[in-house]
Design an enzyme around this catalytic site. Structure first.
Site, PDB file in Angstrom:
ATOM      1  N   GLY A 108       1.595  14.006   9.588  1.00  0.00           N
ATOM      2  CA  GLY A 108       0.699  13.432   8.438  1.00  0.00           C
ATOM      3  C   GLY A 108      -0.831  13.565   8.954  1.00  0.00           C
ATOM      4  O   GLY A 108      -1.613  13.936   8.232  1.00  0.00           O
ATOM      5  N   ILE A 129     -28.726  13.182   0.232  1.00  0.00           N
ATOM      6  CA  ILE A 129     -29.526  14.442  -0.156  1.00  0.00           C
ATOM      7  C   ILE A 129     -29.542  14.371  -1.448  1.00  0.00           C
ATOM      8  O   ILE A 129     -30.581  14.833  -2.223  1.00  0.00           O
ATOM      9  CB  ILE A 129     -29.029  15.862   0.444  1.00  0.00           C
ATOM     10  CG1 ILE A 129     -29.124  15.685   2.111  1.00  0.00           C
ATOM     11  CG2 ILE A 129     -29.789  16.942  -0.171  1.00  0.00           C
ATOM     12  CD1 ILE A 129     -28.333  16.716   2.699  1.00  0.00           C
ATOM     13  N   ARG A 151     -33.183  20.823  -6.193  1.00  0.00           N
ATOM     14  CA  ARG A 151     -34.124  19.845  -6.450  1.00  0.00           C
ATOM     15  C   ARG A 151     -35.704  20.099  -5.573  1.00  0.00           C
ATOM     16  O   ARG A 151     -35.510  20.419  -4.515  1.00  0.00           O
ATOM     17  CB  ARG A 151     -33.491  18.584  -5.805  1.00  0.00           C
ATOM     18  CG  ARG A 151     -34.441  17.534  -6.003  1.00  0.00           C
ATOM     19  CD  ARG A 151     -34.283  16.779  -7.374  1.00  0.00           C
ATOM     20  NE  ARG A 151     -35.214  15.556  -7.186  1.00  0.00           N
ATOM     21  CZ  ARG A 151     -35.449  14.965  -8.269  1.00  0.00           C
ATOM     22  NH1 ARG A 151     -35.284  15.378  -9.601  1.00  0.00           N
ATOM     23  NH2 ARG A 151     -35.931  13.813  -8.407  1.00  0.00           N
ATOM     24  N   GLY A 169     -30.093  11.738  -3.579  1.00  0.00           N
ATOM     25  CA  GLY A 169     -30.827  10.715  -3.919  1.00  0.00           C
ATOM     26  C   GLY A 169     -30.049   9.933  -4.925  1.00  0.00           C
ATOM     27  O   GLY A 169     -29.114   9.847  -4.849  1.00  0.00           O
ATOM     28  N   PHE A 209       0.901  -1.025  -0.054  1.00  0.00           N
ATOM     29  CA  PHE A 209       0.059  -0.059   0.048  1.00  0.00           C
ATOM     30  C   PHE A 209       0.969   1.226  -0.004  1.00  0.00           C
ATOM     31  O   PHE A 209       0.525   2.172   0.870  1.00  0.00           O
ATOM     32  CB  PHE A 209      -0.899   0.065   1.098  1.00  0.00           C
ATOM     33  CG  PHE A 209      -1.818  -1.144   1.287  1.00  0.00           C
ATOM     34  CD1 PHE A 209      -2.597  -1.709   0.132  1.00  0.00           C
ATOM     35  CD2 PHE A 209      -2.296  -1.518   2.645  1.00  0.00           C
ATOM     36  CE1 PHE A 209      -3.314  -2.681   0.364  1.00  0.00           C
ATOM     37  CE2 PHE A 209      -3.192  -2.693   2.976  1.00  0.00           C
ATOM     38  CZ  PHE A 209      -3.958  -3.044   1.634  1.00  0.00           C
ATOM     39  N   GLU A 254      -2.636   6.753   7.445  1.00  0.00           N
ATOM     40  CA  GLU A 254      -2.066   7.576   8.502  1.00  0.00           C
ATOM     41  C   GLU A 254      -2.441   7.131  10.085  1.00  0.00           C
ATOM     42  O   GLU A 254      -2.738   8.167  10.700  1.00  0.00           O
ATOM     43  CB  GLU A 254      -2.149   9.207   8.346  1.00  0.00           C
ATOM     44  CG  GLU A 254      -1.973   9.337   6.856  1.00  0.00           C
ATOM     45  CD  GLU A 254      -0.700  10.161   6.727  1.00  0.00           C
ATOM     46  OE1 GLU A 254       0.003  10.529   7.637  1.00  0.00           O
ATOM     47  OE2 GLU A 254      -0.366  10.525   5.446  1.00  0.00           O
ATOM     48  N   ASP A 261       2.877  11.752  12.934  1.00  0.00           N
ATOM     49  CA  ASP A 261       2.321  12.655  13.594  1.00  0.00           C
ATOM     50  C   ASP A 261       1.977  14.078  13.162  1.00  0.00           C
ATOM     51  O   ASP A 261       0.818  14.596  13.186  1.00  0.00           O
ATOM     52  CB  ASP A 261       3.478  13.143  14.838  1.00  0.00           C
ATOM     53  CG  ASP A 261       2.967  13.128  16.135  1.00  0.00           C
ATOM     54  OD1 ASP A 261       1.983  12.248  16.334  1.00  0.00           O
ATOM     55  OD2 ASP A 261       3.372  13.615  17.006  1.00  0.00           O
TER      56      ASP A 261
HETATM   57  C1  LIG Z   1      -4.459   4.265  -0.308  1.00  0.00           C
HETATM   58  C2  LIG Z   1      -3.458   4.137   0.917  1.00  0.00           C
HETATM   59  C3  LIG Z   1      -2.510   4.619   0.858  1.00  0.00           C
HETATM   60  C4  LIG Z   1      -1.470   4.163   1.820  1.00  0.00           C
HETATM   61  N1  LIG Z   1      -0.192   4.626   1.830  1.00  0.00           N
HETATM   62  C5  LIG Z   1       0.680   4.279   2.633  1.00  0.00           C
HETATM   63  C6  LIG Z   1       2.025   4.605   2.480  1.00  0.00           C
HETATM   64  O1  LIG Z   1       2.537   5.567   1.492  1.00  0.00           O
HETATM   65  N2  LIG Z   1       3.015   4.220   3.103  1.00  0.00           N
HETATM   66  C7  LIG Z   1       2.923   3.176   4.190  1.00  0.00           C
HETATM   67  O2  LIG Z   1       3.831   2.857   4.890  1.00  0.00           O
HETATM   68  N3  LIG Z   1       1.436   2.877   4.339  1.00  0.00           N
HETATM   69  C8  LIG Z   1       0.555   3.193   3.688  1.00  0.00           C
HETATM   70  N4  LIG Z   1      -0.980   2.865   3.640  1.00  0.00           N
HETATM   71  C9  LIG Z   1      -1.181   1.726   4.765  1.00  0.00           C
HETATM   72  C10 LIG Z   1      -1.952   2.066   5.671  1.00  0.00           C
HETATM   73  O3  LIG Z   1      -1.074   2.950   6.540  1.00  0.00           O
HETATM   74  C11 LIG Z   1      -2.436   0.994   6.472  1.00  0.00           C
HETATM   75  O4  LIG Z   1      -3.277   0.478   5.591  1.00  0.00           O
HETATM   76  C12 LIG Z   1      -3.032   1.257   7.928  1.00  0.00           C
HETATM   77  O5  LIG Z   1      -2.188   1.677   8.710  1.00  0.00           O
HETATM   78  C13 LIG Z   1      -3.816   0.053   8.425  1.00  0.00           C
HETATM   79  O6  LIG Z   1      -3.078  -1.076   8.429  1.00  0.00           O
HETATM   80  P1  LIG Z   1      -3.570  -2.636   7.792  1.00  0.00           P
HETATM   81  O7  LIG Z   1      -4.403  -2.174   6.480  1.00  0.00           O
HETATM   82  O8  LIG Z   1      -2.832  -3.434   7.694  1.00  0.00           O
HETATM   83  O9  LIG Z   1      -4.946  -2.923   8.659  1.00  0.00           O
HETATM   84  P2  LIG Z   1      -4.839  -3.615  10.086  1.00  0.00           P
HETATM   85  O10 LIG Z   1      -3.816  -3.025  10.851  1.00  0.00           O
HETATM   86  O11 LIG Z   1      -4.737  -5.116  10.061  1.00  0.00           O
HETATM   87  O12 LIG Z   1      -6.178  -3.356  10.676  1.00  0.00           O
HETATM   88  C14 LIG Z   1      -7.473  -3.581  10.577  1.00  0.00           C
HETATM   89  C15 LIG Z   1      -8.604  -3.367  11.278  1.00  0.00           C
HETATM   90  O13 LIG Z   1      -8.387  -3.532  12.566  1.00  0.00           O
HETATM   91  C16 LIG Z   1      -8.210  -2.603  13.637  1.00  0.00           C
HETATM   92  N5  LIG Z   1      -7.176  -2.949  14.492  1.00  0.00           N
HETATM   93  C17 LIG Z   1      -5.717  -3.011  14.446  1.00  0.00           C
HETATM   94  N6  LIG Z   1      -5.156  -3.171  15.659  1.00  0.00           N
HETATM   95  C18 LIG Z   1      -6.295  -2.758  16.603  1.00  0.00           C
HETATM   96  C19 LIG Z   1      -6.203  -2.763  17.920  1.00  0.00           C
HETATM   97  N7  LIG Z   1      -5.160  -2.812  18.677  1.00  0.00           N
HETATM   98  N8  LIG Z   1      -7.471  -2.449  18.488  1.00  0.00           N
HETATM   99  C20 LIG Z   1      -8.521  -2.223  17.915  1.00  0.00           C
HETATM  100  N9  LIG Z   1      -8.529  -2.272  16.462  1.00  0.00           N
HETATM  101  C21 LIG Z   1      -7.304  -2.519  15.876  1.00  0.00           C
HETATM  102  C22 LIG Z   1      -7.966  -1.258  12.730  1.00  0.00           C
HETATM  103  O14 LIG Z   1      -8.245  -0.107  13.171  1.00  0.00           O
HETATM  104  C23 LIG Z   1      -8.481  -1.673  11.295  1.00  0.00           C
HETATM  105  O15 LIG Z   1     -10.049  -1.351  11.479  1.00  0.00           O
HETATM  106  C24 LIG Z   1      -1.851   3.125   2.669  1.00  0.00           C
HETATM  107  C25 LIG Z   1      -2.873   2.511   2.616  1.00  0.00           C
HETATM  108  C26 LIG Z   1      -3.898   3.021   1.890  1.00  0.00           C
HETATM  109  C27 LIG Z   1      -5.290   2.345   1.721  1.00  0.00           C
END
Ligand SMILES: Cc1cc2nc3c(=O)[nH]c(=O)nc-3n(C[C@H](O)[C@H](O)[C@H](O)COP(=O)(O)OP(=O)(O)OC[C@H]3O[C@@H](n4cnc5c(N)ncnc54)[C@H](O)[C@@H]3O)c2cc1C
Lengths: 381, 262
Positions: free
Chosen positions: A243, A339, A269, A341, A157, A365, A241
């Protein structure tokens, strides 16, 4: 008018709004959505206005602006085009942040300057398939070999990876998973063993590619180390932080735009013989949305002001702003679609894009749940 | 080169509404902007500075204290410094009084090669102040400048816009040029420029600084008197001729013939 802002911040708003409304026309945005390509001409114009080096001191070739100026830039760009804001904030935070935080003078000269001028693109490779919210669980390694390091692992990602010149790669320099020893390296994407995956097919923020970065026995010299061995995670978290604040600003921008569109549509509308806005259920929905937008803005500007004033409590407030603004932006964009629709479900209307673009804001972030962890830790200690 | 740009802060007339009862402009809540033609004038000066970094660009503006914001905007685009002419005594000035006050300020600055002004301000639409300043300073003036061709031996060669084409004029510097929007596209401010603009000191000159007695300023020195302002009743939709000037002339003559007016 806002108590946290000064005239210069309003002037920054004026500049960015003028820029966004002139350059990011409907035609340009439609083309981005269709082709998934971001126009180089606009990328270059943003560099000229100084959007890529906002917080970097002028002595280092930056703009010398404060956090309030930075969040206003993000808000105003996102108000018109969220993906444009990602192009503008990435050089400031994910690419420039780690170098500004811990880079040597040579590294700043070699990487930060061209990033600010729009001549170089750097991506931030922290997340891994098995390490998202908990980056300390990463498995990418950097093993010392004489004066060099050998990097192995897979990042996922990663924003801008397919087009980046360099990546800031976070890797484990101590193989013991309990030793939280993570270091940052600036890796040339052209080096042998570096490859990227196919760009992901995303729901929103179309026009800025995201992909895997694969490191297969990549040899980098010790000059590639950013900061000290073991300082990587600290640097990554400090970068995030900042970001966080830009991400909150982006949520404010898209929510404002969704509200504006909803107000406009509700006046045009007509159903049951009168405009939608004359139906109390819709008028009250708009009242809620407007109130929430103001609350979001207040929290955001306060967090940015605290950062400018060097407050120790800013971390908690930045997380609150990111959490609240991202969640509310999703609700507000959802209501704006409601809103509209059936029309709101169609790509002809802006709110369709806003709704898709807002969705990622509670995820990247630091997810909303991670922000809740940060906030609860701060208030329960 | 030393350049002075005369700039005015005006209400954004695209946002001004007219009070249907009183027939006056509703200015409340209307944003103030840098007069559009003045932005072209500034851009022309900044392009000269881009080509010759030794150039200095000074903004001169007359207006209320809030006009410093507009001067800062000019600095953020790249101007070097700005002076605000502001005094209660300047209030109610028509074009005669305005040009006298601005000319006095320019005399005080003394050292300049070109003065740029916009063709006209969108709140008054007179197009008088620029030429009047030149007259008062005894300088040659070219209005409606649509292109600056080159500088040669202390002269500047410009294109002056006409209704149907342009004329090329060579003018001795120092001179005053008024800009039309076709001259260029004004640049954006930069963030760096904004940060510097808010550190800049913008001197405010009053009638004493200009060496003018209060009776020689503002309303006291303005022969123009506004008796009444009103919104003309809307006319019916006319017919717009299109095409080249020749085509349009033919259409017009045909119409006049049809109506037996000629
Ligand atoms: C469009 C896009 C761009 C991105 N760009 C970058 C980038 O440039 N560089 C980079 O390094 N990363 C990037 N990311 C990655 C992004 O930072 C991660 O997707 C994010 O940190 C979440 O990690 P994960 O997807 O592995 O989800 P997970 O960590 O697997 O989380 C899944 C769910 O579980 C919840 N969860 C996890 N741990 C806990 C806990 N302890 N307690 C409660 N709930 C929890 C989370 O909140 C989430 O709802 C990007 C992601 C996207 C979608």
């Amino acid at each position: 008018m806002n108590a946290y802002l000064e005239p210069k911040h309003e002037m920054v708003r004026k500049l960015v709004r003028q820029f966004a409304e002139t350059e990011l026309t409907k035609e340009v945005i439609d083309e981005i959505e269709e082709t998934h390509e971001y126009p180089k001409e606009i990328f270059d114009k943003m560099a000229k206005c100084g959007f890529y080096g906002m917080r970097v001191p002028q002595e280092l070739g930056g703009q010398g602006a404060d956090y309030r100026s930075y969040v206003i830039m993000a808000e105003e760009l996102a108000r018109v085009s969220v993906v444009s804001n990602i192009w503008a904030t990435t050089p400031n935070s994910l690419a420039g942040g780690p170098i500004l935080n811990e880079g040597t003078d040579e590294q700043k000269e070699k990487y930060l300057k061209p990033v600010m001028n729009g001549e170089m693109k750097i991506c931030f490779a922290l997340t891994e398939p098995e390490a998202g919210s908990d980056p300390s669980g990463m498995t990418t390694t950097a093993v010392k070999d004489g004066d060099d390091y050998i990097l192995n692992g897979r990042k996922c990602f990663i924003t801008m990876a397919p087009i980046a010149d360099y990546a800031i790669v976070f890797a484990r320099t101590n193989p013991d998973p309990k030793a939280r020893e993570i270091s940052a390296f600036i890796v040339d994407m052209k080096l042998e063993g570096v490859s990227t995956g196919a760009p992901e097919k995303k729901m929103g923020v179309i026009g800025c590619p995201t992909s895997d970065v694969i490191l297969n026995n990549v040899r980098v010299s010790k000059d590639a180390l950013l900061g000290e061995e073991g300082s990587g995670l600290r640097n990554a978290l400090a970068t995030l932080d900042v970001g966080r604040m830009a991400c909150a600003a982006q949520a404010v921008g898209v929510a404002e735009a969704a509200l504006e569109e909803a107000i406009k549509y509700s006046k045009e509308r007509k159903q049951f013989g009168k405009p939608l806005c004359k139906h109390q259920a819709i008028a009250f929905m708009l009242a809620d949305m407007a109130t929430e937008v103001e609350a979001m803005r207040g929290l955001l500007y306060q967090a940015a002001w605290m950062k400018d004033k060097g407050s120790k409590e800013v971390g908690k407030f930045a997380s609150m702003a990111k959490y609240y603004c991202a969640e509310k932006a999703n609700e507000i964009c959802g209501k704006a679609v409601q809103i509209h629709g059936g029309y709101g479900f169609m790509k002809d209307y802006k709110v369709e894009r806003f709704y898709r673009d807002a969705r990622v804001m509670t995820i990247y972030e630091g997810t909303s749940q991670v922000q809740q962890m940060v906030i609860s830790r701060a208030i329960l200690k | 080169m030393k350049i002075i740009v005369c700039a005015k802060q005006v209400p954004d007339t695209t946002e001004v509404k007219i009070d249907p009862v009183k027939g006056t402009l509703i200015r409340d809540g209307v944003p103030s902007i840098l007069n559009p033609d003045d932005a072209n004038a500034l851009e022309a000066a900044l392009q000269i500075k881009d080509a010759d970094p030794d150039t200095t660009v000074t903004i001169v503006s007359m207006g209320p204290p809030q006009a410093t914001e507009m001067i800062r905007e000019c600095l953020a685009m790249g101007a070097d410094n700005g002076i605000l002419l502001s005094d209660r005594a300047f209030g109610g000035a028509d074009t005669i009084a305005t040009s006298s006050q601005i000319a006095a300020a320019i005399r005080k600055i003394a050292d300049y090669d070109i003065i740029f002004a916009g063709r006209q301000a969108i709140d008054g639409d007179t197009a008088q102040v620029g030429p009047q300043i030149a007259r008062r300073l005894g300088l040659p003036v070219v209005t409606y400048v649509q292109k600056i061709r080159e500088f040669k031996d202390g002269k500047v060669i410009v294109e002056r816009q006409l209704e149907d084409g342009y004329e090329v004029l060579e003018v001795q510097m120092p001179c005053l040029l008024t800009a039309v929007k076709e001259l260029n596209t004004p640049r954006y401010m930069t963030v760096h420029g904004i940060m510097d603009a808010y550190k800049a000191d913008i001197p405010v000159w009053n009638h004493d600084d200009l060496g003018l007695a209060p009776e020689c300023c503002g309303l006291n020195a303005s022969p123009t008197q506004v008796l009444r302002s009103f919104t003309p009743a809307p006319k019916g939709k006319g017919e717009m001729a299109a095409g080249s000037v020749k085509d349009m002339t033919e259409t017009l003559v045909d119409r006049l013939n049809e109506k037996h007016l000629i």
